[in-house]
Write an enzyme that holds these catalytic residues in place. Structure first.
Site, PDB file in Angstrom:
ATOM      1  CG  ASP A   1       7.848   9.932 -22.333  1.00  0.00           C
ATOM      2  OD1 ASP A   1       9.010   9.802 -21.888  1.00  0.00           O
ATOM      3  OD2 ASP A   1       7.235  11.016 -22.287  1.00  0.00           O
TER       4      ASP A   1
ATOM      5  CG  HIS B   1      -1.913   1.084   1.228  1.00  0.00           C
ATOM      6  ND1 HIS B   1      -2.218   1.789   2.356  1.00  0.00           N
ATOM      7  CD2 HIS B   1      -2.680   1.609   0.241  1.00  0.00           C
ATOM      8  CE1 HIS B   1      -3.130   2.700   2.078  1.00  0.00           C
ATOM      9  NE2 HIS B   1      -3.426   2.608   0.795  1.00  0.00           N
TER      10      HIS B   1
ATOM     11  CG  HIS C   1       8.330  17.060 -16.803  1.00  0.00           C
ATOM     12  ND1 HIS C   1       7.738  15.819 -16.919  1.00  0.00           N
ATOM     13  CD2 HIS C   1       9.539  16.950 -17.393  1.00  0.00           C
ATOM     14  CE1 HIS C   1       8.552  15.001 -17.556  1.00  0.00           C
ATOM     15  NE2 HIS C   1       9.659  15.660 -17.850  1.00  0.00           N
TER      16      HIS C   1
ATOM     17  CE1 TYR D   1       6.817  17.714 -19.942  1.00  0.00           C
ATOM     18  CE2 TYR D   1       5.835  18.363 -22.035  1.00  0.00           C
ATOM     19  CZ  TYR D   1       6.763  18.572 -21.028  1.00  0.00           C
ATOM     20  OH  TYR D   1       7.637  19.624 -21.111  1.00  0.00           O
ATOM     21  CB  ALA D   2       3.146   9.681 -22.853  1.00  0.00           C
ATOM     22  CG  ASN D   3       6.438  10.445 -18.580  1.00  0.00           C
ATOM     23  OD1 ASN D   3       7.008   9.493 -19.079  1.00  0.00           O
ATOM     24  ND2 ASN D   3       6.677  11.695 -18.946  1.00  0.00           N
TER      25      ASN D   3
END
EC number: 5.4.99.62
Length: 131
Positions: free
Chosen positions: A28, A20, A98, A120-122
């Site tokens: 990316d 947890h 970012h 920014y595909a994170n």
């Protein structure tokens, strides 16, 4: 041989070991991976595997409590953000600059590097509990 779910052994192991509030990053192909953080490199070529395909499979195996994106995704990659948000199915979602996202990645149990070649595909996925 594993029959269902994620077949990549390191990724399957990391998800199984999460407790947890532990977290992983799906990234990316350009996100820097901090030294000392486990790298699970799935990238084969630009675009393969895609961020959204990877996210979909991880979400099927992982109990996610909440997610965090970089603020910049809203302006620079709204299509990916919208699709990913939909896949998170109402889970709480946060946004950070970012630079802060990269700092947070230092505490990840692992960074899963995809072949995604869009900005920014994170996402950071925080583990929940199944009870």
């Amino acid at each position: 041989m594993k029959k269902n779910g994620i077949l990549n052994a390191p990724l399957s192991r990391v998800i199984a070991e999460l407790g947890h509030t532990d977290y992983i990053v799906i990234a990316d192909c350009g996100l820097p991976i901090p030294p000392g953080v486990e790298r699970i490199d799935l990238a084969l070529k630009p675009g393969l595997p895609a961020f959204l395909d990877t996210l979909e499979l991880v979400l099927a195996d992982m109990q996610v409590e909440r997610a965090v994106f970089a603020n910049e995704i809203s302006q620079h990659n709204p299509v990916i953000e919208h699709a990913a948000t939909s896949m998170l199915d109402g889970k709480p979602i946060g946004h950070v600059p970012h630079a802060e996202f990269k700092q947070l990645s230092r505490g990840a149990r692992a960074v899963i590097r995809t072949g995604e070649a869009s900005p920014y595909a994170n996402v950071i996925l925080y583990s929940g509990v199944i009870f």
